[in-house]
Design an enzyme around this catalytic site. Structure first.
Site, PDB file in Angstrom:
ATOM      1  N   SER A 144       0.985  -1.125   0.120  1.00  0.00           N
ATOM      2  CA  SER A 144       0.000  -0.008   0.085  1.00  0.00           C
ATOM      3  C   SER A 144       0.832   1.294   0.001  1.00  0.00           C
ATOM      4  O   SER A 144       1.939   1.165   0.568  1.00  0.00           O
ATOM      5  CB  SER A 144      -0.985  -0.065   1.202  1.00  0.00           C
ATOM      6  OG  SER A 144      -1.515   1.218   1.183  1.00  0.00           O
ATOM      7  N   TYR A 157      -1.712  -0.031  10.384  1.00  0.00           N
ATOM      8  CA  TYR A 157      -1.788  -0.615   9.090  1.00  0.00           C
ATOM      9  C   TYR A 157      -0.902  -0.392   8.121  1.00  0.00           C
ATOM     10  O   TYR A 157      -0.405  -1.456   7.388  1.00  0.00           O
ATOM     11  CB  TYR A 157      -3.208   0.100   8.428  1.00  0.00           C
ATOM     12  CG  TYR A 157      -3.567  -0.497   6.684  1.00  0.00           C
ATOM     13  CD1 TYR A 157      -4.057  -1.424   6.741  1.00  0.00           C
ATOM     14  CD2 TYR A 157      -3.277   0.761   6.090  1.00  0.00           C
ATOM     15  CE1 TYR A 157      -4.281  -2.066   5.193  1.00  0.00           C
ATOM     16  CE2 TYR A 157      -3.670   0.173   4.553  1.00  0.00           C
ATOM     17  CZ  TYR A 157      -4.089  -0.924   4.060  1.00  0.00           C
ATOM     18  OH  TYR A 157      -4.318  -1.218   2.828  1.00  0.00           O
TER      19      TYR A 157
HETATM   20  P1  NDP Z   1     -11.738  -5.723  -0.175  1.00  0.00           P
HETATM   21  O1  NDP Z   1     -12.039  -5.435   1.148  1.00  0.00           O
HETATM   22  O2  NDP Z   1     -12.461  -5.625  -1.431  1.00  0.00           O
HETATM   23  O3  NDP Z   1     -10.975  -7.234  -0.382  1.00  0.00           O
HETATM   24  C1  NDP Z   1     -10.482  -7.622   0.613  1.00  0.00           C
HETATM   25  C2  NDP Z   1     -10.150  -9.197   0.450  1.00  0.00           C
HETATM   26  O4  NDP Z   1      -9.436  -9.671   1.487  1.00  0.00           O
HETATM   27  C3  NDP Z   1     -11.664  -9.743   0.396  1.00  0.00           C
HETATM   28  O5  NDP Z   1     -11.719 -10.714  -0.710  1.00  0.00           O
HETATM   29  C4  NDP Z   1     -11.584 -10.438   1.850  1.00  0.00           C
HETATM   30  O6  NDP Z   1     -12.346 -11.633   1.690  1.00  0.00           O
HETATM   31  C5  NDP Z   1     -10.296 -10.979   1.893  1.00  0.00           C
HETATM   32  N1  NDP Z   1      -9.923 -11.013   3.526  1.00  0.00           N
HETATM   33  C6  NDP Z   1     -10.008 -10.452   4.398  1.00  0.00           C
HETATM   34  N2  NDP Z   1      -9.598 -10.901   5.482  1.00  0.00           N
HETATM   35  C7  NDP Z   1      -9.331 -12.083   5.219  1.00  0.00           C
HETATM   36  C8  NDP Z   1      -8.858 -13.574   5.793  1.00  0.00           C
HETATM   37  N3  NDP Z   1      -8.595 -13.451   7.337  1.00  0.00           N
HETATM   38  N4  NDP Z   1      -8.704 -14.651   5.002  1.00  0.00           N
HETATM   39  C9  NDP Z   1      -8.733 -14.722   3.651  1.00  0.00           C
HETATM   40  N5  NDP Z   1      -9.281 -13.459   3.183  1.00  0.00           N
HETATM   41  C10 NDP Z   1      -9.542 -12.392   3.884  1.00  0.00           C
HETATM   42  O7  NDP Z   1     -10.541  -4.813  -0.358  1.00  0.00           O
HETATM   43  P2  NDP Z   1      -9.251  -4.547  -1.453  1.00  0.00           P
HETATM   44  O8  NDP Z   1      -9.478  -5.191  -2.670  1.00  0.00           O
HETATM   45  O9  NDP Z   1      -8.885  -3.138  -1.500  1.00  0.00           O
HETATM   46  O10 NDP Z   1      -8.061  -5.145  -0.620  1.00  0.00           O
HETATM   47  C11 NDP Z   1      -7.501  -6.180  -1.291  1.00  0.00           C
HETATM   48  C12 NDP Z   1      -5.806  -5.607  -0.797  1.00  0.00           C
HETATM   49  O11 NDP Z   1      -5.406  -4.368  -1.304  1.00  0.00           O
HETATM   50  C13 NDP Z   1      -5.432  -5.449   0.658  1.00  0.00           C
HETATM   51  O12 NDP Z   1      -4.190  -6.297   1.122  1.00  0.00           O
HETATM   52  C14 NDP Z   1      -5.475  -4.044   1.049  1.00  0.00           C
HETATM   53  O13 NDP Z   1      -4.742  -3.456   2.169  1.00  0.00           O
HETATM   54  C15 NDP Z   1      -4.747  -3.530  -0.233  1.00  0.00           C
HETATM   55  N6  NDP Z   1      -4.914  -2.201  -0.478  1.00  0.00           N
HETATM   56  C16 NDP Z   1      -6.177  -1.571  -0.655  1.00  0.00           C
HETATM   57  C17 NDP Z   1      -6.233  -0.321  -1.149  1.00  0.00           C
HETATM   58  C18 NDP Z   1      -7.609   0.469  -1.185  1.00  0.00           C
HETATM   59  O14 NDP Z   1      -7.474   1.657  -1.238  1.00  0.00           O
HETATM   60  N7  NDP Z   1      -8.604  -0.158  -1.573  1.00  0.00           N
HETATM   61  C19 NDP Z   1      -4.851   0.687  -1.273  1.00  0.00           C
HETATM   62  C20 NDP Z   1      -3.843  -0.218  -0.861  1.00  0.00           C
HETATM   63  C21 NDP Z   1      -3.774  -1.439  -0.650  1.00  0.00           C
HETATM   64  P3  NDP Z   1     -13.552 -12.265   2.856  1.00  0.00           P
HETATM   65  O15 NDP Z   1     -13.976 -11.037   3.483  1.00  0.00           O
HETATM   66  O16 NDP Z   1     -14.427 -12.746   1.927  1.00  0.00           O
HETATM   67  O17 NDP Z   1     -12.478 -13.121   3.291  1.00  0.00           O
END
Ligand code: NDP
Length: 248
Positions: A144, A157
Site C-alpha cells: 500500500s 495498517y
Molecule cells: P476488499 O475488502 O474489497 O478485499 C479484501 C479481500 O481480502 C476480500 O476478498 C476479503 O475476503 C479478503 N480477506 C479479508 N480477511 C481475510 C482473511 N482473514 N482470510 C482470507 N481473506 C480475507 O479490499 P481491497 O480489494 O481493497 O483489498 C485488497 C488488498 O489491497 C488488501 O491487502 C488491502 O490492504 C490492499 N490495498 C487496498 C487499497 C484500497 O484503497 N482499497 C489501497 C492499498 C492497498 P473475505 O472477507 O471474503 O475473506
C-alpha cells in the site's frame, strides 16, 4: 494456447471475493490463467468461479482464512492437485482497521497483523517449497502507499504493509538463484470494499468518500499484477506504485 505469457499459468489469489483480488482473478482468467480463488466468503467466490468457468476459464474456489496456516496450505495444495503446479501466488487478502494510536485498539491491531502480515507469511511458507521443487514461482503481494507516505490514523495498517515490504525484499535477496520472483504492488486509494473493515464510523465514511470521489478502479491494480506476471522469467518487477493522479 494464445501466445499470451499468462495463458495456462496457474495463479492462486487470496482475498479474491471482492475488490482487487476479484478484479485480478477476472483479468487473469480472461487471459487464460487457471485460477485457485481463496477468501472467507465462499458464496461470493463460488459465484465468481462459476461465472469464470461458464466463460470457458478454469477456476476453483475454496474457503480460506489466511490467518490459518492450514487453510493457506490447502490453497496451494489445491493448485498442485487440480492443475499440476502453482506459478504465482497473489498474496492479496487484507483488512484495514485504521484509527489513531490513542484509541489503543489492540484487537484491531492484532487482527491487521494476523491478516496483513501473518497471512502473507503463511502464503510464503506454503508456496516457496512448491516453487523450489518446480524450479520457478512468483509471489505478488498487495502492499500500500499507506506505507510510503505515513499519515495519521493509518500507523498500524502502514506498519503491517511495511513489514510485508521488508519480507518481500528479504525474499528477493534470498532468491537470486532465479527460482523465485517477488513483486510488491502498492496502490493508493482503490474503490473496493476495504472500508468495510474500518470500525470507526467517521473514519469509515471519510475513506469511503475518498474511494468514491477519486479511487482507482480495482481493474487498474489487476493490470499491474498482470504486467508483473507477464514478464519473461529473467525479468523481476520488484515494486509497482500506482495512485490516482489526484492523490496527495
Ligand atoms: P476488499 O475488502 O474489497 O478485499 C479484501 C479481500 O481480502 C476480500 O476478498 C476479503 O475476503 C479478503 N480477506 C479479508 N480477511 C481475510 C482473511 N482473514 N482470510 C482470507 N481473506 C480475507 O479490499 P481491497 O480489494 O481493497 O483489498 C485488497 C488488498 O489491497 C488488501 O491487502 C488491502 O490492504 C490492499 N490495498 C487496498 C487499497 C484500497 O484503497 N482499497 C489501497 C492499498 C492497498 P473475505 O472477507 O471474503 O475473506
Amino acid at each position: 494456447m494464445t501466445g499470451d505469457p499468462i495463458a495456462d499459468t496457474v495463479v492462486a489469489v487470496t482475498g479474491a471475493s471482492s475488490g482487487i483480488g476479484e478484479a485480478t482473478a477476472r483479468l487473469l482468467a480472461a487471459r487464460g490463467a487457471r485460477l485457485v480463488l481463496g477468501a472467507r466468503r465462499k458464496d461470493r467466490l463460488d459465484r465468481l468461479a462459476a461465472e469464470l468457468v461458464a466463460a470457458g476459464s478454469h477456476a476453483v474456489a475454496l474457503s480460506v482464512d489466511v490467518t490459518r496456516r492450514r487453510d493457506v496450505e490447502t490453497l496451494v495444495e489445491t493448485a498442485t492437485n487440480e492443475f499440476g503446479g502453482l506459478d504465482v501466488l497473489v498474496n492479496n487478502a487484507g483488512i484495514s482497521k485504521i484509527g489513531p494510536l490513542s484509541d489503543g485498539d489492540v484487537d484491531g491491531w492484532s487482527a491487521m497483523i494476523d491478516v496483513n502480515l501473518r497471512g502473507v507469511l503463511h502464503g510464503i511458507a506454503a508456496a516457496a517449497p512448491v516453487f523450489r521443487r518446480q524450479g520457478h514461482g512468483h509471489f505478488v503481494t498487495t502492499v500500500s502507499t499507506a506505507g510510503l507516505k505515513i499519515v495519521p490514523d493509518m500507523g498500524v495498517y502502514a506498519a503491517t504493509k511495511n513489514a510485508v515490504r521488508t519480507v518481500m525484499e528479504a525474499l528477493r535477496q534470498e532468491s537470486t538463484d532465479g527460482v523465485i520472483r517477488t513483486t510488491s504492488i502498492s496502490p493508493g486509494f482503490v474503490r473496493t470494499e476495504l472500508d468495510g473493515s474500518i470500525d470507526d464510523p467517521v473514519l469509515r465514511a471519510r475513506i469511503r468518500s475518498n474511494m468514491d470521489e477519486f479511487g482507482l478502479p480495482p481493474e487498474a491494480v489487476a493490470r499491474a499484477v498482470a504486467f508483473a506476471i507477464e514478464q519473461p522469467p529473467d525479468v523481476e518487477i520488484g515494486e509497482i506504485v500506482l495512485r490516482p493522479t489526484v492523490q496527495g
